[in-house]
Design an enzyme around this catalytic site. Structure first.
Site, short mmCIF file in Angstrom:
data_model
loop_
_atom_site.label_atom_id
_atom_site.label_comp_id
_atom_site.label_asym_id
_atom_site.label_seq_id
_atom_site.Cartn_x
_atom_site.Cartn_y
_atom_site.Cartn_z
N CYS A 289 0.81 -1.08 0.01
CA CYS A 289 0.08 0.00 0.19
C CYS A 289 0.96 1.46 -0.14
CB CYS A 289 -1.08 0.03 1.19
SG CYS A 289 0.00 -0.11 2.61
N SER B 240 9.74 2.64 6.13
CA SER B 240 8.06 2.63 6.11
C SER B 240 7.66 3.67 6.34
CB SER B 240 7.63 1.38 7.08
OG SER B 240 8.23 0.20 6.55
N GLY C 241 -9.31 -8.27 5.79
CA GLY C 241 -8.27 -8.88 5.60
C GLY C 241 -7.03 -8.53 6.78
#
Length: 559
Positions: free
Chosen positions: A164, A223, A311
């Site tokens: 993502c 990240s 999910g």
């Protein structure tokens, strides 16, 4: 084959001298064409690629295709043996679907060039979500994408990592310029964006920089939320996919990815980088809690929550919400199975399960809605909100943590609706990063060790051609001397076949023991400069580069 076949194919015969193997290859190519029903090979991408790699030769003659008969295809007859063999082999492979095994000389030549590691991609640090979602690839399609990238041979190895927050292609190639051109072509085709737009968002790294980048990615230092654990799992999946039967991760890339996974595990076990709230889901929870009073005019603890999707992101979302005292949440999903699994995992949370048919009914009675589905289209838009009577009513917060996005950008125009996506999490991330500076420094020191280990291994591959040449030269001398010896010994009737075999084993053992020291020295050299110096010393000492020239020269003088 007779002259009739050549005339039918309209191939002008050229007087050439071919060694027997070349004649056999060309004949086999023509037979393959005949057997295939004269299918024009010019339409085959593999054939075109093979032909395009052969430079036009002087005196080459090309037959013209007859417009009235598509079976009359041009077959290029080239004037050199090497080119003739290359064309023939390409045609045989194209028709018969056989992958030709490389010769020892070709393997040595490829090894001497070496494969350099590169990385091209975009992430939340460099590109907006509007660009990232155009390149996003589902995990099930990673190998298909890497196979497409490697299809024309310019890229030797490739692996795709799509999450993502990032889309990255790790690849290895001998020609960096040609490989970069292929990667750019692929990205432009997939995204349907002009190259000029892509270049504004892409980053390109090569060599040690690409290695260091992957190490930081696996360690969670690159990240959005520093230290997150999900990225390590994604890098691990990237490695596992790359070594599958349809994967394109070869010796170099699979070693790099495996090393990155090991580095990520080491960082998380030896530092406190992953302690606390470190995921996109946790950042989404913090953002909604921070904005709740301003956007909804009520405490976060009183807000009615809903999640679309069931999910991994939703599971992490519920985990962090539960740590803040969550008691009830509604999950909307296409099926019941996954939400029921979540309900079993969180027995202390009252989870209401609804199917997608009830989506807007759930949105209408919720204060905060988190979207985390794999859908590639918007599921919440301004038009749909207005259609379902949710525009201009009571306040609503939409937090979209999906890429591609699930909530349309136009939702921000709807009165009383506050819409956020992953790019809006940076305020939360800045606070998280500031708290982890010490752990980041410790993690980088560990990652540098792992990166250096891979670079040292990669550079050691440069010694492989020298080792092979040394082995070949020693084996040539061994066989020559053994032949002289056995010729004399065989004249002695007292020597049996077993005794001659023992002599052969003795000679092989002596050579192996003598070579063990020099070859171990090549492999053990710690620094790159030291290894290169060792290769030069051994090459000069054993005359590895001059062996063939000297031998040919002596042969001419004797004649």
């Amino acid at each position: 084959l007779t002259s009739t076949h050549f005339n039918f194919l309209r191939v002008p015969l050229v007087t050439m001298r071919f060694p027997a193997p070349s004649v056999q290859l060309i004949a086999l190519a023509l037979v393959a064409r005949l057997a295939s029903g004269f299918t024009p090979l010019s339409s085959s991408s593999s054939n075109v690629a093979a032909r395009s790699s052969i430079a036009p030769s002087v005196g080459a003659s090309t037959a013209t295709t007859t417009s009235g008969n598509p079976l009359m295809m041009p077959i290029k007859m080239v004037a050199t043996n090497a080119e003739a063999e290359a064309v023939a082999v390409a045609d045989v492979e194209a028709v018969m679907g056989q992958k030709r095994k490389k010769t020892k000389e070709e393997r040595l030549k490829a090894a001497s060039k070496g494969l350099q590691v590169h990385c091209v991609g975009l992430s939340i640090h460099h590109a907006a979500v509007e660009v990232r979602e155009k390149l996003a690839i589902a995990e099930a399609e990673w190998n298909a994408a890497s196979g497409d990238i490697c299809s024309d041979g310019r890229v030797a190895e490739a692996a795709v990592l799509s999450t993502c927050n990032r889309f990255e292609i790790y690849y290895a190639a001998t020609d960096a310029r040609q490989a970069a051109a292929r990667i750019t072509e692929y990205l432009a085709e997939r995204s349907d964006l002009p190259v000029s737009t892509l270049r504004k968002n892409l980053f390109m790294l090569s060599g040690d920089d690409a290695v260091w980048h992957l190490m930081r990615v696996a360690g969670g230092l690159d990240s959005l939320v520093v230290g997150e654990g999900q990225i390590l799992s994604q890098v691990r999946q990237c490695h596992l996919h790359s070594i599958e039967e349809d994967g394109c991760g070869g010796k170099v890339l699979s070693r790099l990815l495996n090393g990155a996974v090991a580095a990520g595990k080491r960082v998380r076990s030896e530092t406190a980088i992953s302690k606390g709230s470190v995921s996109i889901s946790s950042a989404a929870v913090e953002l909604s809690e921070m904005k709740c009073a301003d956007d909804l005019s009520l405490p976060f603890s009183e807000a009615r929550l809903a999640a679309i999707g069931a999910g991994k992101m939703t599971r992490l979302l519920i985990t962090h919400l539960a740590s803040r005292g969550l008691e009830r949440i509604t999950i909307v999903n296409r099926s019941m199975a996954r939400p029921q699994e979540l309900a079993e995992q969180f027995p202390d949370v009252d989870i209401e399960i609804k199917l997608t048919d009830d989506l807007y009914d759930v949105i209408g009675r919720s204060d905060i809605v988190y979207t985390a589905t794999s859908c590639e289209d918007y599921i919440v838009t301004e038009a749909l909100l207005e259609e379902n009577g949710l525009a201009g009513g009571r306040p609503l917060m939409l937090v979209d943590i999906s890429v591609p996005r699930n909530v349309g950008e136009d939702c921000k125009k709807v009165p009383s609706v506050s819409a956020y996506n992953v790019d809006d999490l940076k305020a939360v991330v800045a606070r998280n990063t500031a708290m982890r500076q010490k752990e980041m420094i410790e993690a980088e020191a560990l990652l540098q060790e792992e990166a250096a280990a891979f670079v040292g291994w990669r550079e050691s591959l440069a010694a492989v051609p020298a080792i092979n040449r040394l082995r070949e030269k020693a084996e040539t001398h061994r066989q020559a001397e053994l032949k002289k010896c056995t010729r004399k010994l065989s004249q002695n009737e007292n020597f049996s076949e077993k005794e001659l075999e023992a002599v052969e084993r003795l000679s092989r053992g002596i050579v192996n023991k003598l070579l063990h020291g020099p070859m171990s020295h090549l492999r053990r050299s710690d620094s790159v400069d030291g290894r290169q110096a060792a290769v030069r010393e051994l090459s000069d000492m054993f005359q590895l580069g001059e062996d063939e020239t000297a031998r040919n020269g002596r042969g001419r003088r004797k004649r």
